[in-house]
Design a protein around this motif. Sequence first.
Motif, PDB file in Angstrom:
ATOM      1  N   UNK A 131       0.828  -1.210   0.000  1.00  0.00           N
ATOM      2  CA  UNK A 131       0.000   0.000   0.000  1.00  0.00           C
ATOM      3  C   UNK A 131       0.863   1.261   0.000  1.00  0.00           C
ATOM      4  N   UNK A 132       1.768   1.326  -0.971  1.00  0.00           N
ATOM      5  CA  UNK A 132       2.614   2.500  -1.165  1.00  0.00           C
ATOM      6  C   UNK A 132       3.399   2.874   0.095  1.00  0.00           C
ATOM      7  N   UNK A 133       3.863   1.858   0.830  1.00  0.00           N
ATOM      8  CA  UNK A 133       4.707   2.129   1.990  1.00  0.00           C
ATOM      9  C   UNK A 133       3.981   2.277   3.298  1.00  0.00           C
ATOM     10  N   UNK A 134       2.667   2.198   3.311  1.00  0.00           N
ATOM     11  CA  UNK A 134       1.931   2.342   4.568  1.00  0.00           C
ATOM     12  C   UNK A 134       2.145   1.166   5.507  1.00  0.00           C
ATOM     13  N   UNK A 135       2.348  -0.030   4.947  1.00  0.00           N
ATOM     14  CA  UNK A 135       2.414  -1.247   5.754  1.00  0.00           C
ATOM     15  C   UNK A 135       3.841  -1.746   5.859  1.00  0.00           C
ATOM     16  N   UNK A 333      -1.426  10.928  -1.306  1.00  0.00           N
ATOM     17  CA  UNK A 333      -0.773  10.043  -0.345  1.00  0.00           C
ATOM     18  C   UNK A 333       0.238  10.882   0.441  1.00  0.00           C
ATOM     19  N   UNK A 334      -0.187  11.527   1.518  1.00  0.00           N
ATOM     20  CA  UNK A 334       0.671  12.507   2.201  1.00  0.00           C
ATOM     21  C   UNK A 334       1.886  11.898   2.882  1.00  0.00           C
ATOM     22  N   UNK A 342       8.932  15.954  -5.031  1.00  0.00           N
ATOM     23  CA  UNK A 342       7.840  16.465  -5.863  1.00  0.00           C
ATOM     24  C   UNK A 342       6.518  15.909  -5.358  1.00  0.00           C
ATOM     25  N   UNK A 343       5.899  16.647  -4.471  1.00  0.00           N
ATOM     26  CA  UNK A 343       4.621  16.256  -3.883  1.00  0.00           C
ATOM     27  C   UNK A 343       3.546  17.231  -4.389  1.00  0.00           C
ATOM     28  N   UNK A 344       2.276  16.796  -4.366  1.00  0.00           N
ATOM     29  CA  UNK A 344       1.781  15.569  -3.771  1.00  0.00           C
ATOM     30  C   UNK A 344       1.942  14.349  -4.683  1.00  0.00           C
TER      31      UNK A 344
END
Length: 601
Positions: A131-135, A333-334, A342-344
């Motif tokens: 999950x894009x680094x969440x887990x 995805x903050x 380069x966010x967001x």
Amino acid sequence: MSTRSINDHALLSDCRSAALVTSDGSVDWLCLPRFDSPALFARLLDEDAGYWSIRPACPAEVTRRYLEHTLVLETTFRGRDGTVVLLDALALGSRERGHSLGASSPGLLLRQVTCVEGRVPVEMAYAPRPEFGLIHPLMQPVRGGLIARGGANVLALSSPVELRVSGSVADVSVTLRAGQSLGFALQAGWAWAPDPLRRTPRYIARRAKDTVSGWRSWSRHHADYEGPWREQVNQSGRVLRAMTYSPTGAIVAAATTSLPESIGGERNWDYRYTWIRDASFTLQALSTATCKIEETAFFAFLANASATQLDRGVDLQIMYGVGGERDLSERHLPHLRGWRGSAPVRVGNDAWHQRQIDVYGELLDAAHQIYRDTGPLDPFTRAFLVRVAETAAHRWREPDQSLWEIRGSGRHFTHSKLMCWVGLDRAIALAPMLGAGARIADWARTREEIRAEILARGWNERAGAFTQTFDGTDLDAAVLVMPMVGFLPPDDPRVRSTVHAVATHLTDDRGLVHRYHATDGLPGQEGTFLLCTFWLAQALALTGQGAAARRAFETAASYTNDVGLLAEEVDSATGEPLGNFPQAFSHIGLINAARAIGDTA
């Protein structure tokens, strides 16, 4: 934050999903089981978002290539005391050949490292972050590898050596001697299902060999192009096949999300979807570099995905998910810092809400390419295409956001009106096949109204060019398509003057073309567009300027990386590639420009 050049990555694909591998052997992007699935590795967008690295634990000279006629990656590390070769592939289904690539891909990442001479210390580090680094998953050593659990995913890593586990990272160091090899594999499953199987080294080697054979069988069926830059055209054809979601025929615009159009800016979009605006140019490229089967599958996807919208009187949606999904709502995805800050970082793309009236022309032009030489159409397709033509006839006067998805209030873009003209022109040609002979007179009348408006309000005598908007002064590279779609003949003085104006005023010192310089409702500046540079090359060829066309083509093509992949844009100041990667539109532009230059030589 990630600082590695976008061009340092190589693409792996199983024609359902994609991975990106760096030149030093790190998988920094992997989405399974689909292109638009949440990433399992996303170090591409944040150093803490997961990776899987295999490389020598000593200084080494690196070279890499795709095995001939495949998208199986071979990276060679030459150290002082020996050489190792790393082979990477996303496995195709067992014994899939030719047009069936991706029909049963198992979502299996294969990695083999082999010492071919001397002795080399090798280190592997594995840090999955679903999950894009969440887990940060819990890791459990098991026989033949380890299992990682967390969230909806279960990840099975097959390993022939015992791994050290520390928190949510596993690693190992081993010295390989000539002839020794290690095979690893990664497969994702669901938390509620049985754990994926661990695979033996023999199985991994066999599947890697079978995947090589699968890609080569496809390439043998798609090697008809004999024009200039043959190898680059054939490689671009493989890239388009790799970016095709096999179950539906959809082609994603790129394999990634949020790689920026300007470093540190907010022009960061999710491109893991399919755009109608790409349809006609995509089909031209497919007819050159692939074959009729891929063309037909892609158009069938577009028709099925967009079915029923016009029945309800709503705008034809400009883009769809690879399964045909319509709701592509955007979110940030903050927790991710973005490539070079380069966010967001975005998932989804709110451009799906936009009105772009050019899509009617692109869809009908695509239909014309597919069906002009075939037999009768089924009732559903006939009725759908008639509705598309009727909508173009009724809405061509309305403002929109253009194919460039410019933010803010709509405007009267010349290219959008042009494509409505194209739509009616192609509908008239298809009318007998559509059972729409009674509509020809009305369509022809409206087509001529559009033509008169474009010639009167799209042409600016002072600029010496067709402009971005009606009654405007700004240039737009999109008008380069006029001679390509047959609106005016290539030898028309206004066409030649427009091509000259774009080459003079939208081209940077490197010879690369900007889309436009006009205000577009977003802060910051973007790079030059490789697609637009290939368009310039194609327009130059059509207008009889062969030498200039070749120079423009070779300038754009020089920005392919070491394995033949193209990004979306190039930074004018630094020459560094920008934007989502690899970019289908850039490869489409390369194929079509090469064909045009060859045909007009």
